[in-house]
Design an enzyme around this catalytic site. Structure first.
Site, mmCIF file in Angstrom:
data_model
loop_
_atom_site.group_PDB
_atom_site.id
_atom_site.type_symbol
_atom_site.label_atom_id
_atom_site.label_comp_id
_atom_site.label_asym_id
_atom_site.label_seq_id
_atom_site.Cartn_x
_atom_site.Cartn_y
_atom_site.Cartn_z
ATOM 1 N N ASN A 7 0.877 -1.164 0.000
ATOM 2 C CA ASN A 7 0.000 0.000 0.000
ATOM 3 C C ASN A 7 0.919 1.220 0.000
ATOM 4 O OD1 ASN A 7 -1.794 2.028 0.516
ATOM 5 N ND2 ASN A 7 -2.680 1.102 2.352
ATOM 6 N N ARG A 94 -2.566 -2.203 -3.417
ATOM 7 C CA ARG A 94 -3.795 -1.462 -3.158
ATOM 8 C C ARG A 94 -3.801 -0.249 -4.093
ATOM 9 N NH1 ARG A 94 -5.289 2.957 1.237
ATOM 10 N NH2 ARG A 94 -7.507 3.009 0.843
ATOM 11 N N HIS A 183 -12.909 2.169 0.407
ATOM 12 C CA HIS A 183 -12.821 1.098 1.414
ATOM 13 C C HIS A 183 -13.474 -0.193 0.915
ATOM 14 C CE1 HIS A 183 -12.963 4.548 4.561
ATOM 15 N NE2 HIS A 183 -11.702 4.160 4.432
ATOM 16 N N ARG A 242 -12.226 14.646 8.522
ATOM 17 C CA ARG A 242 -13.088 15.054 7.394
ATOM 18 C C ARG A 242 -14.520 15.261 7.873
ATOM 19 N NH1 ARG A 242 -11.370 10.049 4.180
ATOM 20 N NH2 ARG A 242 -9.198 10.481 3.707
ATOM 21 N N GLU A 385 -7.671 -5.922 5.372
ATOM 22 C CA GLU A 385 -7.595 -5.518 3.958
ATOM 23 C C GLU A 385 -6.409 -6.175 3.257
ATOM 24 O OE1 GLU A 385 -8.428 -1.415 5.558
ATOM 25 O OE2 GLU A 385 -9.061 -1.107 3.504
#
Ligand code: AMP
Length: 398
Positions: A7, A94, A183, A242, A385
């Site tokens: 990643n 990823r 996601h 956020r 993940e």
């Protein structure tokens, strides 16, 4: 087969080497502060259940230098977990934004790289760094197949009625402005686990991925039918930094009436809003400490955080016309029992009723925390993940 999962961010590379016979990591780590004066590398190995950790600080001018050092550590005579880099048959990457071009995991070719480049404007912070990761891995692990797993792919099953915005048609047709969602790897992993747990495939499930970034998805019979993030990752739930959903008029008000530049607005909404904007802290553990000390701001922000999730549960139950289970996952979903309690409070109408003791218990495995009588299951499922990327890479090469 051994698969390296990568990643790559703009100044970091997270990695995990997974042995697919056991589906367990042999090694994992992170290269950080790439391009700064001093970089850091934290490398862990797991041999016969024993964890070993190495930390190094040295100049890491670019991603190649970082990944070359990772390859050296993986094959090191003393602490290595493989003898030669060629033992790694595949690298699973990823990749954040696949647009409408990528609906599933794919072998990375020159054409794929060109397409990922075309998608840079949709994910200017992520896709360029992801592609750098691919190009560096091609050099350092030249024997391996390079496979791309997109964050957006799982959401490509959304129907048009869910993914379109009510803006002029040509903005979708010519500019690709629509809901993509993110996601996806996590939503896919936990929804499949939930279906396995429930012992059926025809299910209406809501997956609540709440970590530093947060999104929620409606998954009907294993396919995503709606999700809360949109063109980019700013929409939907309240996150660490956020805002999640806001009235777009706020942006015009700030620019036209208050003199903000568009960069300043972007910075406020992405980095200074959400929990950090409400409380000064972005980590739920810190906010919870303040809440327990009687901080009213911390209490309000927790309530707002949960209220937004409740609203989406209602929204997605309507979209699916049913609800079998809600799944909590990621850092907050797996660990924060107070968030789970607040989300599930006063939700009997939806068949949601939490068991206080089961909610307070801790475990690294999948667990059911609803009351015996509840119609809807409440599951806590640790996400993974990296394993999902490795599995999809493995499946593609089989
Ligand atoms: P993630 O992005 O999935 O790694 O989640 C990171 C976030 O999870 C952190 O910023 C914390 O807010 C939250 N978190 C992690 N551990 C706990 C915990 N024990 N209790 C509450 N929140 C936690």
């Amino acid at each position: 087969m051994k698969i390296l999962v990568i990643n790559a961010g703009s100044s970091s590379i997270k990695y995990q080497l997974i042995d697919m016979t056991t589906e367990l990591p042999l090694s994992s780590g992170i290269v950080e502060r790439i391009g700064l004066e001093e970089g850091t590398l934290t490398h862990k190995t797991f041999i016969d259940g024993i964890e070993n950790k190495v930390s190094e600080t040295f100049p890491i001018p670019n991603h190649t230098v970082g990944l070359e050092r990772v390859a050296e550590l993986l094959t090191d005579k003393k602490i290595g977990v493989i003898t030669d880099p060629s033992e790694i048959q595949a690298v699973g990457h990823r990749l954040v934004h696949g647009g409408e071009a990528f609906t599933k995991t794919i072998l990375i070719t020159n054409d794929v790289k060109a397409k990922v480049k075309e998608l840079f404007p949709l994910a200017p912070l992520h896709n360029p760094a992801n592609l750098t990761g691919v190009e560096v891995a091609e050099k350092v692990f030249s024997h391996a197949s390079q496979i791309g797993v997109f964050d957006t792919a799982f959401h490509q099953t959304m129907p048009e009625v869910a993914f379109r915005y009510a803006i002029p048609n040509e903005m979708y047709e010519k500019m690709g402005i629509r809901k993509y969602g993110f996601h996806g790897t996590s939503h896919k992993y936990v929804s499949e686990k939930a279906n396995e747990y429930l012992g059926k495939k025809e299910t209406n499930i809501i997956t609540i991925h709440i970590g530093n970034g947060a999104s929620i998805a409606a998954v009907k019979n294993g396919a995503c039918v709606d999700t809360s993030m949109g063109l980019g990752p700013l929409n939907g739930l309240i996150m660490g930094t956020r805002s999640g959903d806001i009235d777009p008029s706020i942006i015009f008000y700030l620019v036209e009436q208050k003199g903000y530049s568009i960069e300043e607005v972007s910075n406020v909404l992405n980095k200074k809003s959400g929990m950090v904007g409400l409380t000064g802290n972005f980590d739920m553990r810190d906010i919870q400490k303040h809440l327990l000390n009687g901080d009213v701001n911390a209490e309000l922000s927790y309530k707002m955080y949960a209220y937004r999730i409740k609203q989406y549960i209602g929204n997605y139950t309507a979209a699916m016309n049913g609800l079998d289970a809600i799944i909590f996952t990621a850092g907050i979903g797996e660990n924060d029992s107070l968030v789970r309690k607040l989300v599930c409070e006063n939700m009997e109408f939806f068949g949601i009723e939490i068991d206080k003791e089961k909610n307070a218990a801790r475990s690294k495995d999948i667990r059911e925390i609803n009351s015996e009588a509840a119609k809807t299951k409440i599951l806590v499922i640790p996400t993974n993940e990296e394993l999902e990327i490795a599995r999809q890479t493995f499946e593609l090469l089989k």
